[in-house]
Motif scaffolding. Structure first.
Motif, PDB file in Angstrom:
ATOM      1  N   ASP A   1       0.829  -1.206   0.000  1.00 24.33           N
ATOM      2  CA  ASP A   1       0.000   0.000   0.000  1.00 24.33           C
ATOM      3  C   ASP A   1       0.860   1.251   0.000  1.00 24.33           C
ATOM      4  O   ASP A   1       0.530   2.249  -0.664  1.00 24.33           O
ATOM      5  CB  ASP A   1      -0.959  -0.005   1.187  1.00 24.33           C
ATOM      6  N   VAL A   2       1.981   1.227   0.725  1.00 23.95           N
ATOM      7  CA  VAL A   2       2.894   2.376   0.752  1.00 23.95           C
ATOM      8  C   VAL A   2       3.531   2.565  -0.618  1.00 23.95           C
ATOM      9  O   VAL A   2       3.585   3.687  -1.145  1.00 23.95           O
ATOM     10  CB  VAL A   2       3.975   2.189   1.826  1.00 23.95           C
TER      11      VAL A   2
ATOM     12  N   ARG B   1       2.421   1.603  -3.499  1.00 24.83           N
ATOM     13  CA  ARG B   1       1.385   2.038  -4.439  1.00 24.83           C
ATOM     14  C   ARG B   1       1.090   3.528  -4.264  1.00 24.83           C
ATOM     15  O   ARG B   1       0.979   4.267  -5.256  1.00 24.83           O
ATOM     16  CB  ARG B   1       0.107   1.228  -4.206  1.00 24.83           C
ATOM     17  N   ASP B   2       0.997   3.997  -3.034  1.00 22.28           N
ATOM     18  CA  ASP B   2       0.700   5.405  -2.783  1.00 22.28           C
ATOM     19  C   ASP B   2       1.841   6.309  -3.246  1.00 22.28           C
ATOM     20  O   ASP B   2       1.602   7.405  -3.769  1.00 22.28           O
ATOM     21  CB  ASP B   2       0.424   5.633  -1.301  1.00 22.28           C
TER      22      ASP B   2
ATOM     23  N   GLN C   1       1.642   6.531  -6.973  1.00 25.97           N
ATOM     24  CA  GLN C   1       0.488   7.365  -7.336  1.00 25.97           C
ATOM     25  C   GLN C   1       0.824   8.842  -7.167  1.00 25.97           C
ATOM     26  O   GLN C   1       0.491   9.673  -8.019  1.00 25.97           O
ATOM     27  CB  GLN C   1      -0.713   6.984  -6.456  1.00 25.97           C
ATOM     28  N   ALA C   2       1.513   9.175  -6.075  1.00 27.02           N
ATOM     29  CA  ALA C   2       1.879  10.569  -5.824  1.00 27.02           C
ATOM     30  C   ALA C   2       2.836  11.099  -6.886  1.00 27.02           C
ATOM     31  O   ALA C   2       2.838  12.290  -7.209  1.00 27.02           O
ATOM     32  CB  ALA C   2       2.505  10.703  -4.436  1.00 27.02           C
TER      33      ALA C   2
END
Length: 213
Positions: free
Chosen positions: A190-191, A193-194, A197-198
């Protein structure tokens, strides 16, 4: 290492003629990660003189330089979890890379993780720290790189390869996919992926998909 034992202490080993994106692609990901978790970072080189992307024989008409924080002689190995080794046109000339290869012979076995980008795996191979390991590298320079490590288990079709503490990636931009994958393993997907995305970055999340192989 589980996500409860997150690596937080990073360093990069530079030499004249290193590839800028090999360093700054993964480093920008770490910069963004450091907004949500404290990290430390060291820049290592033969001397404290700024290290240029221009090296002997690289023939660039423009270049950029990075200021080291430590020399190879006084590198704080006890304070480094992850050592990043870039590639670049400078890897072809021993004058550029002999000091970093010698440093890798000493540092490679001591750090918790060794990550290489592009022809950085050739330098690790020269140092002997890839012997017996699965590894990959830049496909445009494949023949030359693999000659530097006859005892390495070279994997041709791979965007990156993880073999215990050693992670190696293919050419240039593959270093970013490798770093996202490395952080995904240690900080959680999740980290990773974020962070991607950023950065509005489209990841290759399958290490076996290598368009350039």
């Amino acid at each position: 290492m589980s996500t409860s034992e997150k690596p937080t202490r990073f360093a990069v080993a530079l030499f004249p003629g290193f590839q800028a994106l090999d360093v700054f692609g993964p480093l920008d990901i770490l910069n963004m990660l450091s907004r949500i978790t404290p990290l430390t970072f060291h820049v290592l080189a033969e001397t404290l003189t700024p290290v240029s992307t221009q090296g002997l024989g690289t023939k660039h008409t423009i270049s950029q330089s990075v200021v080291p924080t430590h020399t190879f002689a006084d590198a704080p190995l006890d304070d480094i979890d992850v050592l990043l080794v870039p590639g670049g046109f400078g890897t072809r000339n021993p004058v550029n890379v002999d000091p970093v290869v010698e440093f890798l012979r000493r540092a490679g076995p001591k750090v918790k993780y060794l990550l290489t980008v592009c022809t950085g795996s050739a330098l690790a191979a020269m140092a002997g720290v890839l012997d017996g390991k699965r590894a990959t590298s830049n496909k445009m320079e494949w023949d030359w790189v693999t000659q530097q490590g006859p005892n390495v288990k070279w994997v041709h079709k791979a965007r990156w390869v993880a073999d215990e503490k050693v992670w190696t990636s293919s050419g240039v931009t593959a270093g970013m996919d490798m770093m996202y994958a490395f952080l995904g393993e240690h900080y959680g997907e999740d980290v990773a992926r974020d962070l991607a995305q950023a950065a509005e970055y489209v990841r290759n999340t399958d290490s076996t998909v290598d368009t350039f192989a």
